[in-house]
Design a protein around this motif. Structure first.
Motif, mmCIF file in Angstrom:
data_model
loop_
_atom_site.group_PDB
_atom_site.id
_atom_site.type_symbol
_atom_site.label_atom_id
_atom_site.label_comp_id
_atom_site.label_asym_id
_atom_site.label_seq_id
_atom_site.Cartn_x
_atom_site.Cartn_y
_atom_site.Cartn_z
ATOM 1 N N LYS A 5 -0.176 6.425 14.297
ATOM 2 C CA LYS A 5 -1.457 7.109 14.443
ATOM 3 C C LYS A 5 -2.535 6.347 13.697
ATOM 4 O O LYS A 5 -2.433 6.128 12.492
ATOM 5 C CB LYS A 5 -1.378 8.548 13.915
ATOM 6 C CG LYS A 5 -0.769 9.534 14.901
ATOM 7 C CD LYS A 5 -1.055 10.955 14.478
ATOM 8 C CE LYS A 5 -0.632 11.959 15.548
ATOM 9 N NZ LYS A 5 -0.996 13.333 15.188
ATOM 10 N N GLU A 26 -9.298 14.416 19.545
ATOM 11 C CA GLU A 26 -8.014 15.081 19.332
ATOM 12 C C GLU A 26 -7.012 14.783 20.433
ATOM 13 O O GLU A 26 -5.808 14.912 20.240
ATOM 14 C CB GLU A 26 -8.214 16.597 19.205
ATOM 15 C CG GLU A 26 -8.865 17.018 17.892
ATOM 16 C CD GLU A 26 -9.037 18.520 17.777
ATOM 17 O OE1 GLU A 26 -8.782 19.224 18.785
ATOM 18 O OE2 GLU A 26 -9.415 18.990 16.688
ATOM 19 N N LYS A 31 -5.591 10.182 13.778
ATOM 20 C CA LYS A 31 -5.951 11.143 12.734
ATOM 21 C C LYS A 31 -7.432 10.921 12.436
ATOM 22 O O LYS A 31 -7.799 9.882 11.891
ATOM 23 C CB LYS A 31 -5.111 10.918 11.480
ATOM 24 C CG LYS A 31 -3.637 11.206 11.660
ATOM 25 C CD LYS A 31 -2.845 11.004 10.387
ATOM 26 C CE LYS A 31 -2.778 9.561 9.971
ATOM 27 N NZ LYS A 31 -1.836 9.313 8.865
ATOM 28 N N VAL A 33 -11.134 12.256 10.773
ATOM 29 C CA VAL A 33 -11.756 13.111 9.768
ATOM 30 C C VAL A 33 -13.244 12.776 9.712
ATOM 31 O O VAL A 33 -13.640 11.623 9.940
ATOM 32 C CB VAL A 33 -11.097 12.916 8.385
ATOM 33 C CG1 VAL A 33 -11.299 11.496 7.884
ATOM 34 C CG2 VAL A 33 -11.610 13.925 7.378
ATOM 35 N N ARG A 262 0.903 21.040 7.273
ATOM 36 C CA ARG A 262 -0.454 20.688 7.712
ATOM 37 C C ARG A 262 -0.826 19.286 7.266
ATOM 38 O O ARG A 262 -1.385 18.498 8.032
ATOM 39 C CB ARG A 262 -1.446 21.718 7.157
ATOM 40 C CG ARG A 262 -2.913 21.390 7.420
ATOM 41 C CD ARG A 262 -3.191 21.192 8.889
ATOM 42 N NE ARG A 262 -2.821 22.350 9.685
ATOM 43 C CZ ARG A 262 -2.762 22.351 11.001
ATOM 44 N NH1 ARG A 262 -3.008 21.234 11.673
ATOM 45 N NH2 ARG A 262 -2.422 23.447 11.655
ATOM 46 N N GLU A 265 1.136 16.644 9.281
ATOM 47 C CA GLU A 265 0.658 16.529 10.661
ATOM 48 C C GLU A 265 -0.702 15.842 10.752
ATOM 49 O O GLU A 265 -0.936 15.022 11.641
ATOM 50 C CB GLU A 265 0.579 17.916 11.305
ATOM 51 C CG GLU A 265 1.945 18.520 11.623
ATOM 52 C CD GLU A 265 1.837 19.849 12.336
ATOM 53 O OE1 GLU A 265 0.807 20.540 12.155
ATOM 54 O OE2 GLU A 265 2.771 20.208 13.075
ATOM 55 N N ASP A 266 -1.608 16.166 9.819
ATOM 56 C CA ASP A 266 -2.981 15.663 9.912
ATOM 57 C C ASP A 266 -3.210 14.391 9.105
ATOM 58 O O ASP A 266 -4.143 13.632 9.388
ATOM 59 C CB ASP A 266 -3.970 16.730 9.437
ATOM 60 C CG ASP A 266 -3.981 17.945 10.352
ATOM 61 O OD1 ASP A 266 -3.437 17.837 11.472
ATOM 62 O OD2 ASP A 266 -4.502 18.998 9.951
#
Length: 474
Positions: A5, A26, A31, A33, A262, A265-266
């Protein structure tokens, strides 16, 4: 962490616009942000690995998109930067490309075009990172199992799995009894991965309250709770680009399991008491002495977290299930302890080795290592003998190898055996021939019919063992 990722940083002083870009990305395996000012963006590109920066040219502050571009390239030449502007001019675009920008987009943004550019830039950055990692590891070509030893078929199978798993970023779950060497195995994975020169950080999840565990993993800011006198980074940030071992993960509180899921995953950590996200790139290795599937049935462990951490599952056998490896482990721990303590101990008698091999080692490799170290420290000769073995090991009422003729060269033989006066407990009533035959049968079974190893464990010569096998028609 999720494999392959790309990390995307979106910079825009219009919060809704930045969040909209993150949402549109998404659908990609990335990933993403968002930050909303140049100052936060500069801090991230200076301290964290970012594959692609998508930044507005005008940020309404002292820093514009070109400053972000320059700083990103300065700290990591592999980072790709895509500029967004509503004021595109040929001069501006040429200047951005000259400074190393991957490309630029003009508002209003075409979402499909944005996704295409981000995907292409992410692949370019990832390929560059992989090439660099390979270059950095030229002296690490062969897989090294430092401190991990064994010829047991199960252990050999584990070594084969490690060779395939270590070079990847896939998560690993190591299961096994306490003391079987789970942390040692995790270190071997890290040391033979592209992350070998980055931090390896273990944390024991058992015995920590939820609040303390959250602070240890994610960090906290000053004033987040009573006693938080200053900002503190968590292990996810400290282990960035490296490996984090979550030991005894089966004992983690359920609420913390949700928070951990969380972050895994992120790939984004928010310290306790803060709302500022931090991108992290950490490989997760988990270890437990519990049966996690049973804990899931009992509603004590999250099934979704289990599937996330169980990329590859490795089950370490107990030491009592691999007794043929005990002699090699003893020799390794003996050499290690002698070197560390300056002892002159250089070996162990066959009789003493046989006693160690006949013990079932409930504390597994950890107990064996500590016992050998104690024996090395206390021994005043050049070889460890029966007198040096701790009583709880030497006095164990198991089938005694000393009933067989000991090695004539051993100190025990010269002293007349040394253990004959000890009782055999439930073995009383059996003839010596029956005991001897049973000892041979069980030792051959433990060594998978390896007669050389069996003879060494029994403390007799190979020719003697062959003669007795024929004598008892085994």
């Amino acid at each position: 962490m999720n494999e392959e990722k790309s990390v995307i940083l979106v910079v825009d002083d219009e919060r809704d616009h930045a969040d909209g870009i993150v949402e549109s990305l998404e659908k990609l395996p990335v990933k993403a942000v968002a930050v909303y000012n140049g100052k936060d963006a500069l801090e991230i590109v200076r301290n964290q690995q970012v594959d692609v920066v998508v930044t507005d040219l005008k940020l309404g502050s002292n820093f514009d998109g070109l400053a972000i571009l320059e700083e990103a390239k300065k700290h990591n030449s592999r980072t790709e930067v895509i500029l967004i502007t509503a004021y595109a001019t040929i001069d501006t675009c040429k200047q951005a490309l000259r400074r190393g920008a991957y490309d630029y987009l003009v508002k209003p943004i075409d979402i499909d075009q944005l996704r295409t550019l981000v995907s292409q830039a992410g692949r370019k950055a990832s390929d560059a990172y992989v090439r660099q990692a390979k270059d950095d590891k030229t002296d690490q070509e062969e897989f090294e199992f430092k401190g991990v030893r064994g010829t047991n078929p199960a252990i050999k199978g584990i070594f084969d799995v490690l060779r395939r798993v270590a070079p990847t970023n896939i998560s690993v779950l190591i299961e096994g009894e306490s003391g079987t060497g789970k942390e040692l195995l995790a270190r071997a994975i890290h040391n033979n991965s592209p992350r070998w020169n980055k931090p390896f950080r273990p944390i024991n999840c058992a015995g920590l309250t939820e609040t303390l565990l959250e602070s240890e993993l994610f960090g906290h800011v000053k004033g987040a709770f009573t006693g938080a006198a200053g900002d503190r980074k968590g292990l996810f940030e400290i282990a960035d680009k490296g490996t984090l071992l979550l030991d005894e993960i089966g004992d983690m509180p359920l609420n913390m399991q949700a928070k951990l899921l969380r972050v895994i995953e992120d790939g984004v950590v928010i310290p306790v008491g803060s709302n500022k996200p931090t991108i992290v790139d950490v490989r997760i290795i988990s270890a437990t002495n519990h049966d996690l599937t049973k804990l899931i049935e009992e509603k004590k462990f999250r099934q979704d977290l289990y599937f996330r951490i169980k990329g590859v599952n490795i089950a370490l056998p107990a030491l009592r299930e691999r007794t043929e490896d005990i002699p090699a482990l003893v020799e390794f721990f003996l050499s290690q302890a002698a070197s560390e303590t300056g002892s002159k101990v250089a070996g162990i008698t066959d009789t003493a080795m046989a006693a160690l091999c006949s013990f079932d080692w409930p504390g597994n490799i950890r107990q064996l290592r500590n016992s050998v170290r104690t024996m090395v420290v206390m021994c005043d000769r050049d070889k460890i003998d029966m007198a040096d073995i701790p009583p709880e090991i030497a006095h164990r009422p198991q089938l005694p190898p000393f009933l067989l003729s000991p090695d004539p060269a051993s100190p025990d033989a010269r002293r007349g055996g040394g253990q004959e006066s000890r009782g055999v407990g439930p073995l009383a009533g059996m003839s010596l021939n029956e005991l001897e035959k049973q000892a041979i049968i069980e030792t051959l079974a433990k060594t998978k019919d390896n007669r050389e190893k069996a003879a060494k464990i029994l403390g007799i010569g190979e020719r003697t063992l062959y003669r007795k096998i024929k004598e008892y028609n085994l």
